[in-house]
Design a protein around this motif. Sequence first.
Motif, PDB file in Angstrom:
ATOM      1  N   LEU A 110      20.125  23.432   0.903  1.00  0.00           N
ATOM      2  CA  LEU A 110      20.004  24.864   1.140  1.00  0.00           C
ATOM      3  C   LEU A 110      18.597  25.374   0.880  1.00  0.00           C
ATOM      4  O   LEU A 110      18.136  26.331   1.516  1.00  0.00           O
ATOM      5  N   ALA A 111      17.885  24.709  -0.046  1.00  0.00           N
ATOM      6  CA  ALA A 111      16.541  25.193  -0.409  1.00  0.00           C
ATOM      7  C   ALA A 111      15.566  25.112   0.754  1.00  0.00           C
ATOM      8  O   ALA A 111      14.567  25.838   0.794  1.00  0.00           O
ATOM      9  N   PHE A 112      15.845  24.219   1.723  1.00  0.00           N
ATOM     10  CA  PHE A 112      14.891  24.029   2.826  1.00  0.00           C
ATOM     11  C   PHE A 112      15.241  24.869   4.060  1.00  0.00           C
ATOM     12  O   PHE A 112      14.650  24.701   5.126  1.00  0.00           O
ATOM     13  N   SER A 113      16.211  25.771   3.912  1.00  0.00           N
ATOM     14  CA  SER A 113      16.640  26.561   5.074  1.00  0.00           C
ATOM     15  C   SER A 113      15.535  27.404   5.694  1.00  0.00           C
ATOM     16  O   SER A 113      15.566  27.658   6.904  1.00  0.00           O
ATOM     17  N   PRO A 114      14.536  27.873   4.911  1.00  0.00           N
ATOM     18  CA  PRO A 114      13.473  28.635   5.578  1.00  0.00           C
ATOM     19  C   PRO A 114      12.641  27.805   6.557  1.00  0.00           C
ATOM     20  O   PRO A 114      12.008  28.358   7.458  1.00  0.00           O
ATOM     21  N   THR A 115      12.639  26.463   6.373  1.00  0.00           N
ATOM     22  CA  THR A 115      11.753  25.604   7.188  1.00  0.00           C
ATOM     23  C   THR A 115      12.485  24.881   8.294  1.00  0.00           C
ATOM     24  O   THR A 115      11.978  24.748   9.413  1.00  0.00           O
ATOM     25  N   VAL A 116      13.701  24.400   7.995  1.00  0.00           N
ATOM     26  CA  VAL A 116      14.467  23.644   9.001  1.00  0.00           C
ATOM     27  C   VAL A 116      15.863  24.243   9.119  1.00  0.00           C
ATOM     28  O   VAL A 116      16.409  24.802   8.159  1.00  0.00           O
ATOM     29  N   ARG A 117      16.435  24.109  10.289  1.00  0.00           N
ATOM     30  CA  ARG A 117      17.780  24.628  10.531  1.00  0.00           C
ATOM     31  C   ARG A 117      18.809  23.744   9.834  1.00  0.00           C
ATOM     32  O   ARG A 117      18.711  22.511   9.831  1.00  0.00           O
ATOM     33  N   GLY A 161       0.770  -1.236   0.000  1.00  0.00           N
ATOM     34  CA  GLY A 161       0.000   0.000   0.000  1.00  0.00           C
ATOM     35  C   GLY A 161       0.799   1.283   0.000  1.00  0.00           C
ATOM     36  O   GLY A 161       0.215   2.368   0.149  1.00  0.00           O
ATOM     37  N   VAL A 162       2.117   1.230  -0.183  1.00  0.00           N
ATOM     38  CA  VAL A 162       2.897   2.461  -0.233  1.00  0.00           C
ATOM     39  C   VAL A 162       2.657   3.161  -1.579  1.00  0.00           C
ATOM     40  O   VAL A 162       2.715   2.527  -2.638  1.00  0.00           O
ATOM     41  N   ASP A 163       2.418   4.449  -1.528  1.00  0.00           N
ATOM     42  CA  ASP A 163       2.212   5.258  -2.740  1.00  0.00           C
ATOM     43  C   ASP A 163       3.543   5.930  -3.079  1.00  0.00           C
ATOM     44  O   ASP A 163       3.988   6.832  -2.376  1.00  0.00           O
ATOM     45  N   ILE A 164       4.195   5.459  -4.162  1.00  0.00           N
ATOM     46  CA  ILE A 164       5.488   6.014  -4.571  1.00  0.00           C
ATOM     47  C   ILE A 164       5.253   6.902  -5.792  1.00  0.00           C
ATOM     48  O   ILE A 164       4.792   6.417  -6.833  1.00  0.00           O
ATOM     49  N   ARG A 165       5.596   8.185  -5.675  1.00  0.00           N
ATOM     50  CA  ARG A 165       5.387   9.149  -6.767  1.00  0.00           C
ATOM     51  C   ARG A 165       6.749   9.615  -7.271  1.00  0.00           C
ATOM     52  O   ARG A 165       7.432  10.401  -6.613  1.00  0.00           O
ATOM     53  N   CYS A 166       7.132   9.126  -8.445  1.00  0.00           N
ATOM     54  CA  CYS A 166       8.416   9.499  -9.025  1.00  0.00           C
ATOM     55  C   CYS A 166       8.253  10.786  -9.844  1.00  0.00           C
ATOM     56  O   CYS A 166       7.152  11.231 -10.129  1.00  0.00           O
ATOM     57  N   ARG A 167       9.436  11.331 -10.226  1.00  0.00           N
ATOM     58  CA  ARG A 167       9.477  12.630 -10.911  1.00  0.00           C
ATOM     59  C   ARG A 167       8.689  13.679 -10.108  1.00  0.00           C
ATOM     60  O   ARG A 167       7.992  14.517 -10.678  1.00  0.00           O
ATOM     61  N   SER A 168       8.827  13.608  -8.810  1.00  0.00           N
ATOM     62  CA  SER A 168       8.119  14.548  -7.916  1.00  0.00           C
ATOM     63  C   SER A 168       9.152  15.173  -6.990  1.00  0.00           C
ATOM     64  O   SER A 168       9.353  14.723  -5.866  1.00  0.00           O
ATOM     65  N   ARG A 169       9.809  16.202  -7.495  1.00  0.00           N
ATOM     66  CA  ARG A 169      10.840  16.856  -6.703  1.00  0.00           C
ATOM     67  C   ARG A 169      10.203  17.833  -5.712  1.00  0.00           C
ATOM     68  O   ARG A 169       9.484  18.746  -6.093  1.00  0.00           O
ATOM     69  N   VAL A 170      10.480  17.642  -4.449  1.00  0.00           N
ATOM     70  CA  VAL A 170       9.951  18.509  -3.407  1.00  0.00           C
ATOM     71  C   VAL A 170      10.847  19.741  -3.302  1.00  0.00           C
ATOM     72  O   VAL A 170      12.078  19.632  -3.277  1.00  0.00           O
ATOM     73  N   VAL A 171      10.228  20.890  -3.229  1.00  0.00           N
ATOM     74  CA  VAL A 171      10.971  22.138  -3.168  1.00  0.00           C
ATOM     75  C   VAL A 171      10.539  22.909  -1.921  1.00  0.00           C
ATOM     76  O   VAL A 171       9.646  22.498  -1.176  1.00  0.00           O
ATOM     77  N   ALA A 172      11.174  24.047  -1.715  1.00  0.00           N
ATOM     78  CA  ALA A 172      10.802  24.886  -0.573  1.00  0.00           C
ATOM     79  C   ALA A 172       9.504  25.616  -0.872  1.00  0.00           C
ATOM     80  O   ALA A 172       9.085  25.765  -2.030  1.00  0.00           O
ATOM     81  N   GLY A 173       8.861  26.048   0.179  1.00  0.00           N
ATOM     82  CA  GLY A 173       7.696  26.892  -0.010  1.00  0.00           C
ATOM     83  C   GLY A 173       6.384  26.150   0.095  1.00  0.00           C
ATOM     84  O   GLY A 173       6.294  25.042   0.615  1.00  0.00           O
ATOM     85  N   ALA A 174       5.334  26.777  -0.509  1.00  0.00           N
ATOM     86  CA  ALA A 174       3.977  26.275  -0.317  1.00  0.00           C
ATOM     87  C   ALA A 174       3.321  25.825  -1.608  1.00  0.00           C
ATOM     88  O   ALA A 174       2.100  25.753  -1.701  1.00  0.00           O
ATOM     89  N   GLY A 175       4.094  25.510  -2.676  1.00  0.00           N
ATOM     90  CA  GLY A 175       3.514  25.021  -3.910  1.00  0.00           C
ATOM     91  C   GLY A 175       2.973  23.617  -3.762  1.00  0.00           C
ATOM     92  O   GLY A 175       3.016  23.010  -2.680  1.00  0.00           O
TER      93      GLY A 175
END
Length: 777
Positions: free
Chosen positions: A209-216, A171-185
Amino acid sequence: MDSKKVKQWEALCIEEQPPACTAACPLHVDARAMVEKIAAGDFSAAFAIYARIVPFPAIIGHICDHPCEGVCRREEAGGAVRIGLIERALVEASYPTLKRTAQQARRAKRVAIVGAGLSGLTAAYDLLMKGHQVTVFEADAHPLERLHHDYADDLPPSAIAADLGMLQRLGVDIRCRSRVVAGAGPLGLDTLIGDHDAVLLALGPGPALAFSPTVRLTDNGRIDIDPFSRATSHPKVFGGGFHSEQGERYSPIGSVHDGRRAAASIDRFLQGASLTAQRQDDGAGGTCLFVNTAAHPPVPPVEPLDRRAGYSEAEAVEEARRCFPCHCLECVKACPFLAHYKTYPRRAVREIYNNDSIVMGNRKSNRMIDSCALCGLCDAVCPTDLAMGDVCLEARRSMVERGHMPISHHEFALNDMAHARSARFALARHQPGFAASSVLFFPGCQLPASSPDQVVRLYRHLCASIEGGVGLMLDCCGAPAHWAGRQQFHEEIAAELRSTWKAMGQPTIVTACSSCLKTLGQSLPDIPVHSVWPLLSELGWQIEASPAASLPLAIHDPCSGRHAKGVQRAVRELAAAVGAEVRELSGAELTTCCGYGGLAQFANPVVADKIVDQRIGESEDDYLTYCAMCRDNFARRGKRAVHLLDLLLPPIDGSDPAARPDPGFSRRRENRTRLKMALLKDLWDEDMTDPLPQSNVVIPDEVRAQMERKLILAEDVIAVITNAESSGQKLKDRASDHFIATGRAGNVTTWVEYELADGVPIVRRAYCHRMEVEAKP
């Protein structure tokens, strides 16, 4: 029993420590159990052990970096077991049997995992199996993209497909070509945090570096992750998928462990539990499990016929059989008591403590507690010096003190001790013609019971060799009371012995018994007590070679003298002085018990016989010992054995001392009494009323042997028959014309079947039962 002391005893036993292979594995795969199953040809059971821990058996079975092999103790005896090749053969043979079902959670939580490498997918698998809903976001076109490139020569695509298919079926849902980025998109990290109950960033070793606004982040641009809990600065975000140092060699099994630890933290977080409380570092580590590798001959690893294909099933079985497997169990190998109960100290300590702690109900371990010989061999072989004798003795004392240990196991031995301390044997006199004693000879109670004539001859020799007078003290040191856990009784005996010693002028005590030497030394530490053997060696022993020394003799040191090195040395010097060729068995420090120590012989004859038989099996030579009970117990089990005094003071009649039978308990009592009578008459010209029953009762040897096994004394049998014949209180079996009579003495009821031949009673059978009858209101 003191619970704190019990925990200390438990901690000393290292048998439950993991083997080195399991400890070194980040997942703690039980390679020992797995390989044992393969060695037995049971691939299905082995695969069940493996797949229970490893989330992706097909993948890891081919590319595991097997840190287990680097610490395998087999390396010290021929080469490490090829666990990696065995693992691969196991997976290829048994993967089709894999069946997995995720549990259903009442309130499933939603978890997002960023990264479909081994770490991320392991976390997905673990969280799914706990009932959570998991979605994996992967930037590449395929999950596990790295494995396709880096392990192309070792990892067939079909193995990756098999494990991924299993994961998706769960039952794991694997979504490829799905790059997670910073922000709220749509694929923004903040969006994932808002839409899910927890997020795992399993990104790999690169900067984030892209996730610096959310995590240290750390100074080098990587996510700042708590190495123990995998938590980040954001309460809902966890990190994983990379190691502590940039550029560290990639480890497939390390990545699986990384994902598993992150999943455990996320599950705790989702349950509202502490991320750290009562949680151990579950990574690779060491172990203090002792393994005696020297006990195993070196055997080289099995080389596969086809190196590229790896082991065939037959080759995997052959290699698996090279595994020891790793256990300590040094005490169990040495001790028939522990082997009989199929236990080891840590487990036994728990059982004994539980038995002692019962408030209501049956104490089913009483006999086990009383079956230990208290010999100290386990302590001598244990890498951590754990003495099961101390545990059992403490339990006996605790249970006796609170009235929870019935006397039945030890009653016969305690009654025999009472006989040795009664007027029928006990004696304290100065040497004839002396008003004081410089030395007090204390032969003990068992040497006089076994060989009274040698006690007389030895005492005469001491009197002739030592100036200042040699006193004689016939008594028991109280060892049976000590062994039975009857501490107050033992202290009373020690006090009485002290009083007698003071009345004799406080001379140095010299004993011929190793148990007396140890017991008196412990209970009366301020009284000078020495063994007679170093004294005899110092005095010098000049005698022609003894006929008993014509054959090689294997020397058995009594367990109570395990650490008495001076005594051991003197015994060997004396044996050499009379021409004996002495051969060592296991050595004095590793000597065993004869079964009498700790009163094991009375509580559990089966275990006691195993103890003495194991010792007998160590050599075909006649045995030499300097303990009367050891010699007699060897003789009882059919082993030719001599006492040291048989060499120093050979039988006057020229008989073979190694063939002398065990006198048995009935004759032991008679021997003690007759020794006292003879000494009083010959040395002090005093007469003693003969307390031995005068009877014409005949007890055939085979019946007497049965009576010995049942602990039935001849004097009790004679008393029953004498009373029956004088009172007429007897039954007659018309079929056999035998009479049956009974009598009770204390807690013992004795039954005797006998016949009359020309008026002479002939015993045909005897049996008894021991019980205390209480009348309750």
